[in-house]
Design an enzyme around this catalytic site. Structure first.
Site, PDB file in Angstrom:
ATOM      1  N   LEU A 124      25.197 -15.932  27.981  1.00 20.44           N
ATOM      2  CA  LEU A 124      25.370 -14.402  27.763  1.00 20.44           C
ATOM      3  C   LEU A 124      24.403 -13.787  26.791  1.00 20.44           C
ATOM      4  CD1 LEU A 124      29.132 -14.876  26.940  1.00 20.44           C
ATOM      5  CD2 LEU A 124      28.257 -14.462  29.204  1.00 20.44           C
ATOM      6  N   GLY A 125      23.347 -13.223  27.609  1.00 19.29           N
ATOM      7  CA  GLY A 125      22.394 -12.499  26.615  1.00 19.29           C
ATOM      8  C   GLY A 125      22.141 -11.331  27.240  1.00 19.29           C
ATOM      9  N   HIS A 152      18.893 -18.655  35.143  1.00 13.32           N
ATOM     10  CA  HIS A 152      19.275 -19.540  33.795  1.00 13.32           C
ATOM     11  C   HIS A 152      19.578 -20.989  33.902  1.00 13.32           C
ATOM     12  CE1 HIS A 152      20.899 -15.376  32.422  1.00 13.32           C
ATOM     13  NE2 HIS A 152      19.787 -15.245  32.050  1.00 13.32           N
ATOM     14  N   ASP A 204      22.647  -2.861  24.158  1.00 17.27           N
ATOM     15  CA  ASP A 204      22.627  -3.954  23.138  1.00 17.27           C
ATOM     16  C   ASP A 204      24.283  -4.259  22.537  1.00 17.27           C
ATOM     17  OD1 ASP A 204      20.187  -4.885  20.407  1.00 17.27           O
ATOM     18  OD2 ASP A 204      22.485  -5.292  20.424  1.00 17.27           O
ATOM     19  N   GLU A 221      26.402 -16.772  21.329  1.00 14.69           N
ATOM     20  CA  GLU A 221      26.216 -17.254  20.085  1.00 14.69           C
ATOM     21  C   GLU A 221      26.668 -16.861  19.231  1.00 14.69           C
ATOM     22  OE1 GLU A 221      21.984 -18.568  19.787  1.00 14.69           O
ATOM     23  OE2 GLU A 221      22.098 -19.549  22.115  1.00 14.69           O
ATOM     24  N   ARG A 241      22.389  -4.370  33.831  1.00 21.34           N
ATOM     25  CA  ARG A 241      22.606  -4.641  35.314  1.00 21.34           C
ATOM     26  C   ARG A 241      24.248  -4.711  35.472  1.00 21.34           C
ATOM     27  NH1 ARG A 241      19.378 -10.327  35.258  1.00 21.34           N
ATOM     28  NH2 ARG A 241      18.178  -9.588  33.375  1.00 21.34           N
ATOM     29  N   LYS A 282       5.214 -14.760  27.170  1.00 15.94           N
ATOM     30  CA  LYS A 282       5.520 -15.223  26.034  1.00 15.94           C
ATOM     31  C   LYS A 282       4.960 -17.052  25.963  1.00 15.94           C
ATOM     32  CE  LYS A 282       9.877 -13.436  25.556  1.00 15.94           C
ATOM     33  NZ  LYS A 282      11.276 -13.898  26.126  1.00 15.94           N
ATOM     34  N   GLU A 324      15.341 -22.693  25.439  1.00 15.97           N
ATOM     35  CA  GLU A 324      14.947 -22.900  26.844  1.00 15.97           C
ATOM     36  C   GLU A 324      13.562 -23.590  26.880  1.00 15.97           C
ATOM     37  OE1 GLU A 324      16.389 -19.711  30.153  1.00 15.97           O
ATOM     38  OE2 GLU A 324      16.638 -19.201  27.810  1.00 15.97           O
ATOM     39  N   ASN A 371       5.749 -18.435  29.546  1.00 11.56           N
ATOM     40  CA  ASN A 371       6.631 -17.733  30.215  1.00 11.56           C
ATOM     41  C   ASN A 371       6.287 -16.248  30.559  1.00 11.56           C
ATOM     42  OD1 ASN A 371       9.045 -16.252  31.215  1.00 11.56           O
ATOM     43  ND2 ASN A 371      10.304 -16.919  29.443  1.00 11.56           N
ATOM     44  N   ARG A 380       7.447 -21.581  32.971  1.00  7.10           N
ATOM     45  CA  ARG A 380       8.832 -21.256  33.470  1.00  7.10           C
ATOM     46  C   ARG A 380       8.800 -20.336  34.542  1.00  7.10           C
ATOM     47  NH1 ARG A 380      12.480 -15.907  31.946  1.00  7.10           N
ATOM     48  NH2 ARG A 380      14.202 -16.648  33.154  1.00  7.10           N
TER      49      ARG A 380
HETATM   50  P1  AMP Z   1      19.066 -12.602  24.562  1.00  3.11           P
HETATM   51  O1  AMP Z   1      18.903 -11.870  25.814  1.00  3.11           O
HETATM   52  O2  AMP Z   1      19.958 -14.132  24.592  1.00  3.11           O
HETATM   53  O3  AMP Z   1      18.283 -12.447  23.512  1.00  3.11           O
HETATM   54  O4  AMP Z   1      20.453 -11.825  23.871  1.00  3.11           O
HETATM   55  C1  AMP Z   1      20.334 -10.682  23.679  1.00  3.11           C
HETATM   56  C2  AMP Z   1      21.832  -9.996  23.356  1.00  3.11           C
HETATM   57  O5  AMP Z   1      22.607 -10.424  22.378  1.00  3.11           O
HETATM   58  C3  AMP Z   1      21.767  -8.339  22.758  1.00  3.11           C
HETATM   59  O6  AMP Z   1      22.672  -7.814  23.669  1.00  3.11           O
HETATM   60  C4  AMP Z   1      22.163  -8.495  21.617  1.00  3.11           C
HETATM   61  O7  AMP Z   1      22.728  -7.262  21.049  1.00  3.11           O
HETATM   62  C5  AMP Z   1      22.831  -9.854  21.532  1.00  3.11           C
HETATM   63  N1  AMP Z   1      23.372 -10.243  20.230  1.00  3.11           N
HETATM   64  C6  AMP Z   1      22.344 -10.629  19.322  1.00  3.11           C
HETATM   65  N2  AMP Z   1      22.803 -11.044  17.917  1.00  3.11           N
HETATM   66  C7  AMP Z   1      24.169 -10.415  17.944  1.00  3.11           C
HETATM   67  C8  AMP Z   1      25.257 -10.337  17.099  1.00  3.11           C
HETATM   68  N3  AMP Z   1      25.016 -10.867  15.841  1.00  3.11           N
HETATM   69  N4  AMP Z   1      26.675  -9.961  17.552  1.00  3.11           N
HETATM   70  C9  AMP Z   1      26.507  -9.470  18.856  1.00  3.11           C
HETATM   71  N5  AMP Z   1      25.576  -9.314  19.831  1.00  3.11           N
HETATM   72  C10 AMP Z   1      24.255  -9.953  19.451  1.00  3.11           C
END
Ligand code: AMP
Length: 405
Positions: free
Chosen positions: A212-213, A183, A286, A337, A244, A19, A392, A12, A94
């Site tokens: 949702l990341g 995604h 975050d 998650e 964003r 990665k 993924e 990736n 990817r």
């Molecule tokens: P990803 O891009 O899928 O790795 O997701 C990153 C996002 O997930 C960041 O905004 C993190 O703060 C959030 N995240 C990860 N662990 C938690 C948690 N335990 N509670 C709330 N948000 C989380």
């Protein structure tokens, strides 16, 4: 490792990172994974870990590029692991954008490289990096199939009324300006898993998938096919994200250019890197930090949390229109998650209009068992709501593995 084990190298390439992971496409076991970062910069470095072992980190040398990183993986990290090298049956790459050229995982050849090049305008930071990764990968592994898995492919089934923007036709026909989504691999995976886990009929199962990341997108999936999604020409559209903006009135851009004298590039940076949760909270992109700030009474973090949930709930609500009826809603990605508070708020907003009922205890448990999965709605709920961790790498390994002889 069993001598007949078959693995896939998943690659990736980001704009300044690579990665990589060696994944067993059958059981998902990851033998080694790592990341090369700060590529093309002074402190280019790489870190990796073999299954169950501590992480190792090393400099790649100033200015090392994607090709150097991939060479390092093969010649240094895997040097003493012949059995692992011999177990590789395919390389899965990817690819962020395949535009409207690719709707399936595709075996790489020179024409596919040219196709990815053609899609550079839709992913200007990523597609050039993917090409470097593919070219370097094909050099070091000339005898196994290289397979591109496109983030956009799953969304190619959207009907025209969903993927067109309401702008003059020539920009679509001549310049391919339309909604492509992103995604896709994650939406495809969790939609399929939801149907399987909930015992649905794959030919009659409607699901809304929320990835949702740091980047966030949502899709309406009807009988396994995507019929709408929130990301647009690029991954800037749709939901509010870490940095964003998601959807905004396009006039904001003209206002910033015409009245504040900003250039298009400056506005692009603001909307991609300085907006979203970061822009509203003035503190962090975050979601953990946003949640902590909200719990501590920080008003800006509270507003960022509220906006994120409100906008997501509105998007989910809007996808009842194309789907007609909804069998399930899935939450995935780091926020989806892990944040039971976000899920609770979003589902509360959907309770009255759509009859969705959350099981508060189950919802909170999904946090306790981090990476946990399962149903978080009550039996009375009009549709099921479930948490499914995305994977993924595993999907890319599976899809690429299908091309192995
Ligand atoms: P990803 O891009 O899928 O790795 O997701 C990153 C996002 O997930 C960041 O905004 C993190 O703060 C959030 N995240 C990860 N662990 C938690 C948690 N335990 N509670 C709330 N948000 C989380």
């Amino acid at each position: 490792m069993a001598s007949n084990e078959k693995n896939v190298l998943v690659v990736n390439c980001g704009s300044s990172s690579v990665k990589f992971a060696i994944v067993n496409p059958v059981d998902g076991k990851v033998s080694v994974s790592g990341i090369a970062e700060a590529l093309n910069l002074e402190d280019a470095r790489i870190s990796w870990a073999f299954d169950g072992q501590d992480k190792t980190e090393q400099s790649l040398g100033a200015g090392a590029d994607h090709a150097k990183a991939i060479d390092f993986v093969v010649e240094t990290i895997l040097a003493g692991h012949k059995e692992l090298l011999d177990s590789l049956v395919a390389v899965g790459h990817r690819i962020v954008s395949g535009g409207d050229l690719y709707s399936q995982p595709t075996l790489v050849d020179d024409s596919v490289e040219a196709g990815i090049e053609k899609c550079i305008p839709f992913a200007p930071l990523h597609n050039p990096a993917h090409l470097q990764g593919i070219r370097a990968g094909r050099k070091v592994f000339p005898n196994i199939p290289h397979v591109c898995v496109f983030d956009t492919a799953f969304h190619q089934t959207m009907p025209e009324h969903a993927f067109r923007f309401a702008i003059p036709e020539k920009y679509y026909t001549e310049n391919r300006i339309r909604r492509y989504g992103a995604h896709g691999t994650s939406h495809y995976y969790v939609a399929g898993e939801a149907c399987r886990e909930l015992g649905g009929d794959p030919d009659n199962f409607n699901v809304i998938t929320c990835h949702l990341g740091n980047g966030a997108s949502i899709s309406a999936v009807k009988n396994g096919k995507c019929i709408d999604t929130s990301m647009g020409l690029t991954p800037l559209d749709g939901l509010m994200m870490g940095t964003r903006s998601g959807s905004i009135d396009p006039s904001v851009i003209f206002f910033l250019c015409d009245n504040l004298g900003l250039t298009a590039q400056e506005v692009c940076k603001i909307l991609n890197k300085e907006s979203g949760l970061l822009g509203i909270s003035c503190k962090t992109s975050d979601f953990r930090g946003i949640t902590e700030g909200k719990l501590a009474g920080d008003e800006k973090c509270t507003l960022a949390f509220d906006m994120f949930c409100y906008r997501l709930a509105k998007f989910i609500g809007s996808y009842f229109v194309p789907l007609g009826h909804v069998d399930a809603i899935v939450f995935t990605g780091g926020i989806g998650e892990n944040s039971f508070r976000m899920r609770e708020r979003v589902l509360e907003l959907l309770a009255e209009p759509f009859g969705i009922r959350i099981d508060r205890e189950k919802n909170e448990k999904a946090l306790v068992y981090k990476g946990g999965r399962g149903l978080i709605s009550t039996p009375e709920s009009s549709c099921k709501v479930t948490v499914i961790p995305t994977n993924e790498e595993l999907i890319i390994a599976r899809l690429a593995g299908e091309f192995a002889k």
